[in-house]
Design a protein around this motif. Structure first.
Motif, mmCIF file in Angstrom:
data_model
loop_
_atom_site.group_PDB
_atom_site.id
_atom_site.type_symbol
_atom_site.label_atom_id
_atom_site.label_comp_id
_atom_site.label_asym_id
_atom_site.label_seq_id
_atom_site.Cartn_x
_atom_site.Cartn_y
_atom_site.Cartn_z
ATOM 1 N N ALA A 66 0.832 -1.203 0.000
ATOM 2 C CA ALA A 66 0.000 0.000 0.000
ATOM 3 C C ALA A 66 0.864 1.249 0.000
ATOM 4 C CB ALA A 66 -0.923 -0.012 1.218
ATOM 5 N N LEU A 67 1.877 1.275 0.859
ATOM 6 C CA LEU A 67 2.754 2.448 0.935
ATOM 7 C C LEU A 67 3.633 2.561 -0.301
ATOM 8 C CD1 LEU A 67 3.863 4.873 2.377
ATOM 9 C CD2 LEU A 67 5.347 3.369 3.725
ATOM 10 N N SER A 68 4.149 1.433 -0.785
ATOM 11 C CA SER A 68 5.024 1.494 -1.960
ATOM 12 C C SER A 68 4.277 2.014 -3.176
ATOM 13 C CB SER A 68 5.612 0.109 -2.255
ATOM 14 O OG SER A 68 4.633 -0.764 -2.783
ATOM 15 N N LYS A 69 2.990 1.692 -3.262
ATOM 16 C CA LYS A 69 2.168 2.186 -4.367
ATOM 17 C C LYS A 69 2.066 3.707 -4.317
ATOM 18 C CE LYS A 69 -2.189 1.031 -6.692
ATOM 19 N NZ LYS A 69 -2.711 2.364 -6.945
ATOM 20 N N THR A 70 1.864 4.235 -3.107
ATOM 21 C CA THR A 70 1.786 5.684 -2.940
ATOM 22 C C THR A 70 3.140 6.335 -3.188
ATOM 23 O OG1 THR A 70 0.044 5.397 -1.295
ATOM 24 C CG2 THR A 70 1.164 7.524 -1.334
ATOM 25 N N VAL A 71 4.196 5.774 -2.608
ATOM 26 C CA VAL A 71 5.537 6.342 -2.753
ATOM 27 C C VAL A 71 5.978 6.338 -4.211
ATOM 28 C CG1 VAL A 71 7.983 5.951 -2.240
ATOM 29 C CG2 VAL A 71 6.285 5.803 -0.409
ATOM 30 N N SER A 72 5.743 5.217 -4.908
ATOM 31 C CA SER A 72 6.186 5.117 -6.299
ATOM 32 C C SER A 72 5.475 6.126 -7.190
ATOM 33 C CB SER A 72 5.951 3.697 -6.830
ATOM 34 O OG SER A 72 4.568 3.397 -6.899
ATOM 35 N N THR A 73 4.231 6.450 -6.843
ATOM 36 C CA THR A 73 3.498 7.465 -7.612
ATOM 37 C C THR A 73 4.181 8.815 -7.493
ATOM 38 O OG1 THR A 73 1.400 6.282 -7.286
ATOM 39 C CG2 THR A 73 1.279 8.603 -7.906
ATOM 40 N N PHE A 74 4.587 9.190 -6.271
ATOM 41 C CA PHE A 74 5.304 10.449 -6.073
ATOM 42 C C PHE A 74 6.675 10.424 -6.744
ATOM 43 C CE2 PHE A 74 2.387 10.959 -2.396
ATOM 44 C CZ PHE A 74 1.919 12.233 -2.703
ATOM 45 N N VAL A 75 7.360 9.287 -6.642
ATOM 46 C CA VAL A 75 8.686 9.173 -7.237
ATOM 47 C C VAL A 75 8.609 9.330 -8.752
ATOM 48 C CG1 VAL A 75 10.604 7.575 -7.656
ATOM 49 C CG2 VAL A 75 9.624 7.761 -5.368
ATOM 50 N N SER A 76 7.582 8.722 -9.365
ATOM 51 C CA SER A 76 7.437 8.818 -10.817
ATOM 52 C C SER A 76 7.193 10.254 -11.275
ATOM 53 C CB SER A 76 6.285 7.927 -11.291
ATOM 54 O OG SER A 76 5.033 8.412 -10.832
ATOM 55 N N LYS A 77 6.675 11.090 -10.363
ATOM 56 C CA LYS A 77 6.444 12.510 -10.668
ATOM 57 C C LYS A 77 7.616 13.385 -10.254
ATOM 58 C CE LYS A 77 1.428 12.093 -9.978
ATOM 59 N NZ LYS A 77 0.269 12.517 -9.156
ATOM 60 N N GLY A 78 8.645 12.755 -9.663
ATOM 61 C CA GLY A 78 9.797 13.519 -9.200
ATOM 62 C C GLY A 78 9.549 14.258 -7.901
ATOM 63 N N ASP A 79 8.520 13.871 -7.154
ATOM 64 C CA ASP A 79 8.165 14.535 -5.900
ATOM 65 C C ASP A 79 8.696 13.727 -4.720
ATOM 66 O OD1 ASP A 79 7.066 15.919 -3.811
ATOM 67 O OD2 ASP A 79 4.972 15.661 -4.414
ATOM 68 N N GLY A 80 9.994 13.931 -4.404
ATOM 69 C CA GLY A 80 10.607 13.211 -3.298
ATOM 70 C C GLY A 80 10.031 13.596 -1.954
ATOM 71 N N GLU A 81 9.635 14.850 -1.815
ATOM 72 C CA GLU A 81 9.062 15.300 -0.545
ATOM 73 C C GLU A 81 7.715 14.638 -0.284
ATOM 74 O OE1 GLU A 81 8.908 19.511 -0.526
ATOM 75 O OE2 GLU A 81 11.070 19.763 -0.295
ATOM 76 N N GLY A 82 6.931 14.488 -1.323
ATOM 77 C CA GLY A 82 5.645 13.808 -1.171
ATOM 78 C C GLY A 82 5.835 12.353 -0.763
ATOM 79 N N ALA A 83 6.862 11.705 -1.327
ATOM 80 C CA ALA A 83 7.156 10.322 -0.973
ATOM 81 C C ALA A 83 7.535 10.212 0.503
ATOM 82 C CB ALA A 83 8.278 9.774 -1.857
ATOM 83 N N LEU A 84 8.390 11.146 0.974
ATOM 84 C CA LEU A 84 8.796 11.135 2.378
ATOM 85 C C LEU A 84 7.624 11.420 3.307
ATOM 86 C CD1 LEU A 84 12.269 12.879 2.272
ATOM 87 C CD2 LEU A 84 11.787 10.645 3.250
ATOM 88 N N ASN A 85 6.793 12.349 2.890
ATOM 89 C CA ASN A 85 5.643 12.704 3.723
ATOM 90 C C ASN A 85 4.693 11.516 3.879
ATOM 91 O OD1 ASN A 85 4.210 14.625 5.272
ATOM 92 N ND2 ASN A 85 2.796 14.968 3.575
ATOM 93 N N SER A 86 4.462 10.803 2.784
ATOM 94 C CA SER A 86 3.589 9.637 2.857
ATOM 95 C C SER A 86 4.197 8.578 3.767
ATOM 96 C CB SER A 86 3.345 9.056 1.457
ATOM 97 O OG SER A 86 4.543 8.597 0.875
ATOM 98 N N PHE A 87 5.529 8.475 3.792
ATOM 99 C CA PHE A 87 6.185 7.523 4.686
ATOM 100 C C PHE A 87 5.960 7.900 6.152
ATOM 101 C CE2 PHE A 87 9.934 7.100 7.438
ATOM 102 C CZ PHE A 87 9.918 5.723 7.633
ATOM 103 N N TYR A 88 6.191 9.169 6.486
ATOM 104 C CA TYR A 88 6.068 9.577 7.891
ATOM 105 C C TYR A 88 4.635 9.415 8.405
ATOM 106 C CZ TYR A 88 10.801 11.409 7.914
ATOM 107 O OH TYR A 88 12.168 11.534 7.866
ATOM 108 N N ILE A 89 3.676 9.773 7.584
ATOM 109 C CA ILE A 89 2.284 9.630 8.003
ATOM 110 C C ILE A 89 1.928 8.147 8.144
ATOM 111 C CG2 ILE A 89 -0.112 9.960 7.271
ATOM 112 C CD1 ILE A 89 0.728 12.618 6.064
ATOM 113 N N SER A 90 2.380 7.342 7.181
ATOM 114 C CA SER A 90 2.087 5.908 7.233
ATOM 115 C C SER A 90 2.743 5.265 8.446
ATOM 116 C CB SER A 90 2.572 5.228 5.952
ATOM 117 O OG SER A 90 1.872 5.715 4.825
ATOM 118 N N ARG A 91 3.962 5.702 8.773
ATOM 119 C CA ARG A 91 4.638 5.113 9.925
ATOM 120 C C ARG A 91 3.853 5.385 11.207
ATOM 121 N NH1 ARG A 91 10.708 6.868 11.464
ATOM 122 N NH2 ARG A 91 9.583 8.820 11.874
ATOM 123 N N ARG A 92 3.308 6.581 11.325
ATOM 124 C CA ARG A 92 2.481 6.896 12.496
ATOM 125 C C ARG A 92 1.246 6.004 12.545
ATOM 126 N NH1 ARG A 92 2.334 13.520 12.010
ATOM 127 N NH2 ARG A 92 4.522 13.912 12.593
#
Length: 525
Positions: A66-92
């Motif tokens: 679930a998280l990798s799907k979200t992260v990869s979407t941001f990565v494909s758009k070049g949005d590294g900050e969005g990928a990190l943000n989704s990680f921090y929220i998901s970790r919580r």
């Protein structure tokens, strides 16, 4: 990172090899453990482990997907900050989820044990398993972040760390406790505690790896506001539940099989043991056969999980991937392994396990599980394909219906026929046949892509069937364990020769390792 190391094919191969290694380590752990504990002790261990396995599956192939799907979407758009943000929220979210699961497990340990095991000998293991739920959920956040970047090395290493801890700590603790106390239920609980320590070690490694690769990354959290808890849960929940497609049968068996056997309707004329002890011993022999069965969906899950980030990225670009290559490899794993277990069930069980009172049931169980393994391997792969192509709800509904079928058949086949523990294997076979057929229809309807059934299914099936038939007759030329090994080797050799003769995989595909090369094939369409 190096481009090669970020490539999807490289990551998929890493996971395939690491999963194979992990399964070998797991077999080295469980086979001697079962011989140490016997059918009864292994029944205590399996009943707790089967409750743990679905949680670990969620941590390996549910929440991370679930998280990798979200992260990869941001990565494909070049949005590294969005990928990190989704990680921090998901970790919580995952940390809260893990804490709740751990507390819940501690609260229900006693009543759950009383319901599933009237002897109460599994209670100690349930208590020692509870903390692993928190560590698994925390681990899943890190795995999802790395997998979203197609970096499969941390996932592979964490798997190996967990497997080694199970082997070294789990078996050592069980052996020591058995020698000191002579109590098999305490020894089974000690083996479970080794697994809990393994989840802690795997989580610790992943957290350290993340910090090393993302120094100062927290600054991104305040800069990106387009991720919400709701958006993460919307993706996570259906995928998480659907990921149980490969292990929900163990959960259902863990909570139902022994209680059905001890309900008073089951006749066990082949033993003089009291019904509670017999139920645990039968569950132990079922656990031995299921350990071998589970190798197949575990390997096929790797292929499906590895495909998810790539397919998600392609979907964002409106590209239609060709999954024929990956599906071929799923069938090339599922058919020979499953049919091999079926054909050689009466030889494999005594090859690996000591003789016991209920040993005569083992080959019957393994033969049924062998056929079920074929459909289970295909099922977990197709569920992953449905998830990756945006059909999480369809995958979720399919898994829920399959679980209902499994439970109903457990009650009927175990409780009201003479099949007793074999009823659990037949119900597993039935529910995976249903899952495979429905998932295939749903995938074709939703994606519009029809797999090449000739090369993906028919040729691997024929190759496996011929190889396993030869192995069946070779194994019956004598009773030696060496002959059994020779039969297995002959089946594998014939399978690969026939695959080559049938031109199932082209030379180019093999040379370029295009097992899962979905992007290149999509671009050609």
């Amino acid at each position: 990172m190096d481009v090669k190391k970020n490539s999807f094919e490289y990551g998929a191969l890493i996971l395939l090899f690491s999963t194979a290694l992990v399964k070998i380590i797991g077999a080295v752990f469980k086979i001697p453990l079962s011989n140490l504990l016997g059918d009864l002790g292994f029944g205590y261990f399996s009943s707790v482990y089967d409750l743990f396995l679905p949680i670990y599956t969620v941590a390996m192939a549910g929440l991370p997907v679930a998280l990798s799907k979200t992260v990869s979407t941001f990565v494909s758009k070049g949005d590294g900050e969005g990928a990190l943000n989704s990680f921090y929220i998901s970790r919580r979210i995952f940390a809260v989820m893990g804490t709740i699961l751990t507390l819940f497990a501690l609260l229900i340990a006693y009543p759950l044990c009383a319901f599933t095991d009237s002897s109460m000998q599994s209670f100690y293991g349930l208590l020692l398993m509870a903390p692993s739920l928190l560590f698994c959920c925390l681990l899943s956040a890190y795995r999802g972040y790395f997998e979203g970047h197609s970096d499969m090395v941390p996932t592979a290493v964490s798997d190996i760390i967990l497997a080694l801890c199970k082997l070294l700590l789990g078996y050592s603790l069980a052996f020591a406790v058995m020698r000191i106390t002579k109590n098999i239920s305490f020894a089974a609980a000690a083996a479970i505690f080794g697994i809990t320590l393994g989840t802690l070690a795997a989580f610790s490694y992943s957290a350290i790896s993340f910090k090393k690769k993302n120094k100062g990354a927290k600054s991104a959290l305040s800069k990106t506001k387009n991720i919400t808890v709701g958006s993460v849960l919307t993706v996570a929940l259906p995928i998480t539940v659907a990921s149980l497609s490969g292990s929900f049968t163990t959960l259902i068996d863990a909570v139902s099989v022994r209680s059905i056997i001890t309900s008073g309707y089951v006749s066990l004329p082949f033993t003089s043991l009291d019904i509670s002890t017999a139920a645990n011993a039968l569950y132990g022999i079922r656990g031995k056969a299921y350990t071998l069965f589970n190798l197949v969906p575990a390997l096929c899950t790797v292929i499906g999980v590895s495909a998810v980030p790539e397919i998600a990225a392609l979907k964002e670009k409106n590209l239609k991937p060709d999954i024929n290559i990956s599906f071929k490899y799923v069938c090339a794993v599922a058919f020979p392994a499953g049919l091999g277990l079926f054909a050689l069930s009466d030889k494999i069980m005594p090859l690996l396990y000591k003789e016991s009172q209920f040993a005569f049931i083992g080959p019957k169980l393994l033969a049924i599980y062998g056929i079920a393994a074929v459909f289970a391997g295909i099922s977990v792969y197709l569920i992953c394909m449905l998830q990756a192509s945006g059909n999480q709800k369809a995958a979720l509904v399919t898994v829920i219906i399959s679980a209902i079928i499994k439970f109903i058949l457990n009650v009927i086949l175990i409780g009201y026929t003479n099949l007793n523990i074999c009823g659990a294997a037949y119900s597993t076979l039935a529910c995976y046949i249903f899952t495979a057929m429905v998932s295939m229809v749903l995938f074709i309807k939703s994606s519009g892509f029809v797999p090449d059934f000739l090369n993906c299914i028919f040729k691997p099936f024929v190759s496996a069937a011929v190889g396993c038939t030869v192995a069946y007759f070779v194994a019956r030329t004598g009773e030696s364990k060496l002959i059994t090994v020779a039969a297995i080797v002959s089946a594998a050799a014939i399978f690969f020769v026939l695959l080559s003769l049938f031109h199932t995989l082209s030379r180019e595909e093999l040379q370029n390792l295009k097992i899962f090369n979905l992007r290149d094939r999509a671009k050609k369409q």
